[in-house]
Enzyme design. Structure first.
Site, PDB file in Angstrom:
ATOM      1  N   HIS A   1       7.560   0.917 -10.919  1.00 29.10           N
ATOM      2  CA  HIS A   1       6.451   0.812  -9.957  1.00 29.10           C
ATOM      3  C   HIS A   1       5.048   1.012 -10.869  1.00 29.10           C
ATOM      4  O   HIS A   1       5.063   2.237 -11.428  1.00 29.10           O
ATOM      5  CB  HIS A   1       6.277   1.285  -8.574  1.00 29.10           C
TER       6      HIS A   1
ATOM      7  N   GLU B   1       8.733   9.825  -8.543  1.00 28.01           N
ATOM      8  CA  GLU B   1       9.720  10.300  -7.344  1.00 28.01           C
ATOM      9  C   GLU B   1      10.701   9.028  -6.765  1.00 28.01           C
ATOM     10  O   GLU B   1      11.783   9.460  -6.468  1.00 28.01           O
ATOM     11  CB  GLU B   1       8.749  10.505  -6.193  1.00 28.01           C
ATOM     12  N   VAL B   2      10.230   7.945  -7.071  1.00 29.69           N
ATOM     13  CA  VAL B   2      11.001   6.793  -6.820  1.00 29.69           C
ATOM     14  C   VAL B   2      11.556   6.184  -7.946  1.00 29.69           C
ATOM     15  O   VAL B   2      10.678   5.677  -8.890  1.00 29.69           O
ATOM     16  CB  VAL B   2      10.226   5.750  -5.778  1.00 29.69           C
TER      17      VAL B   2
ATOM     18  N   ARG C   1       0.850  -1.171  -0.111  1.00 27.30           N
ATOM     19  CA  ARG C   1      -0.183   0.159  -0.076  1.00 27.30           C
ATOM     20  C   ARG C   1       1.030   1.380   0.172  1.00 27.30           C
ATOM     21  O   ARG C   1       1.936   1.375   0.840  1.00 27.30           O
ATOM     22  CB  ARG C   1      -1.112   0.159   1.189  1.00 27.30           C
TER      23      ARG C   1
ATOM     24  N   ILE D   1       2.515   4.801   0.712  1.00 25.58           N
ATOM     25  CA  ILE D   1       2.182   5.435   2.181  1.00 25.58           C
ATOM     26  C   ILE D   1       1.399   6.752   2.270  1.00 25.58           C
ATOM     27  O   ILE D   1       0.951   7.029   3.344  1.00 25.58           O
ATOM     28  CB  ILE D   1       3.760   5.565   2.416  1.00 25.58           C
TER      29      ILE D   1
ATOM     30  N   ASN E   1       4.436   6.320 -13.762  1.00 20.70           N
ATOM     31  CA  ASN E   1       5.050   7.649 -14.013  1.00 20.70           C
ATOM     32  C   ASN E   1       6.607   7.589 -14.387  1.00 20.70           C
ATOM     33  O   ASN E   1       7.264   6.618 -14.069  1.00 20.70           O
ATOM     34  CB  ASN E   1       4.969   8.574 -12.721  1.00 20.70           C
TER      35      ASN E   1
ATOM     36  N   HIS F   1       1.195   2.154 -10.175  1.00 21.85           N
ATOM     37  CA  HIS F   1       0.124   2.320  -9.126  1.00 21.85           C
ATOM     38  C   HIS F   1      -1.249   1.743  -9.589  1.00 21.85           C
ATOM     39  O   HIS F   1      -1.659   1.916 -10.670  1.00 21.85           O
ATOM     40  CB  HIS F   1      -0.004   3.851  -9.429  1.00 21.85           C
TER      41      HIS F   1
HETATM   42  P1  AMP Z   1       6.334   8.060  -8.207  1.00 23.79           P
HETATM   43  O1  AMP Z   1       5.853   9.336  -8.036  1.00 23.79           O
HETATM   44  O2  AMP Z   1       5.380   7.349  -9.509  1.00 23.79           O
HETATM   45  O3  AMP Z   1       7.421   7.808  -8.188  1.00 23.79           O
HETATM   46  O4  AMP Z   1       5.475   7.375  -6.820  1.00 23.79           O
HETATM   47  C1  AMP Z   1       5.982   6.910  -5.684  1.00 23.79           C
HETATM   48  C2  AMP Z   1       4.837   6.521  -4.653  1.00 23.79           C
HETATM   49  O5  AMP Z   1       5.584   5.982  -3.714  1.00 23.79           O
HETATM   50  C3  AMP Z   1       4.376   7.821  -4.061  1.00 23.79           C
HETATM   51  O6  AMP Z   1       2.858   7.521  -4.493  1.00 23.79           O
HETATM   52  C4  AMP Z   1       4.750   7.731  -2.709  1.00 23.79           C
HETATM   53  O7  AMP Z   1       3.929   8.177  -1.784  1.00 23.79           O
HETATM   54  C5  AMP Z   1       5.250   6.289  -2.512  1.00 23.79           C
HETATM   55  N1  AMP Z   1       6.192   5.803  -1.344  1.00 23.79           N
HETATM   56  C6  AMP Z   1       6.985   6.593  -1.091  1.00 23.79           C
HETATM   57  N2  AMP Z   1       7.766   5.971  -0.006  1.00 23.79           N
HETATM   58  C7  AMP Z   1       6.848   4.949   0.506  1.00 23.79           C
HETATM   59  C8  AMP Z   1       6.883   4.051   1.193  1.00 23.79           C
HETATM   60  N3  AMP Z   1       7.931   4.057   2.111  1.00 23.79           N
HETATM   61  N4  AMP Z   1       6.030   3.068   1.503  1.00 23.79           N
HETATM   62  C9  AMP Z   1       4.934   3.020   0.584  1.00 23.79           C
HETATM   63  N5  AMP Z   1       5.047   3.844  -0.366  1.00 23.79           N
HETATM   64  C10 AMP Z   1       5.627   4.910  -0.595  1.00 23.79           C
END
Ligand code: AMP
Length: 114
Positions: free
Chosen positions: A99, A94-95, A28, A30, A86, A101
């Site tokens: 992944h 962001e990460v 899920r 965060i 993304n 969503h």
């Molecule tokens: P993106 O912008 O597509 O890279 O999405 C990264 C997602 O990772 C965001 O929706 C964040 O809320 C989620 N996220 C970041 N850190 C964590 C975490 N520790 N556990 C779960 N989700 C996370």
């Protein structure tokens, strides 16, 4: 250095994992943007959609079948949901560990807000 998501997959960081096999882990988000917001993450570190290789086709397909099954299990399959990946800055990534969503549980509105 391990990515944030690698550390979640390895159970080194806390997360609510809803599915895991040798190829993908789903947990899920965060900061959920919808009643259901799950991230489906490959064990293989692929930084962005730009880095998906031809040999990753089965893996990417598996991410989608896991998303399909989770949507059914979460009770959002019939009403519908959104799958988002993304990529890089303009995509709002962001990460930098690929992944997918899975978002649902309410009407999600327009695809892109501007
Ligand atoms: P993106 O912008 O597509 O890279 O999405 C990264 C997602 O990772 C965001 O929706 C964040 O809320 C989620 N996220 C970041 N850190 C964590 C975490 N520790 N556990 C779960 N989700 C996370």
């Amino acid at each position: 250095m391990a990515t944030l998501f690698e550390r979640i997959i390895a159970h080194e960081l806390p997360a609510t994992i809803v599915y895991q096999d040798e190829r993908v882990t789903a947990f899920r988000d965060i900061h959920p943007r919808a009643p259901v917001h799950i991230l489906i993450v490959p064990a293989k570190v692929i930084p962005t959609a730009n880095d998906i290789a031809d040999g990753d086709e089965a893996l990417i397909g598996h991410m989608f079948t896991v998303a399909r099954d989770l949507a059914k299990r979460e009770g959002i399959a019939a009403d519908g949901y959104r799958l988002i990946m993304n990529c890089n800055a303009h995509g709002g990534q962001e990460v930098y560990h690929l992944h997918l969503h899975l978002l649902g549980g309410k009407p999600l509105g327009p695809m892109v807000s501007v």
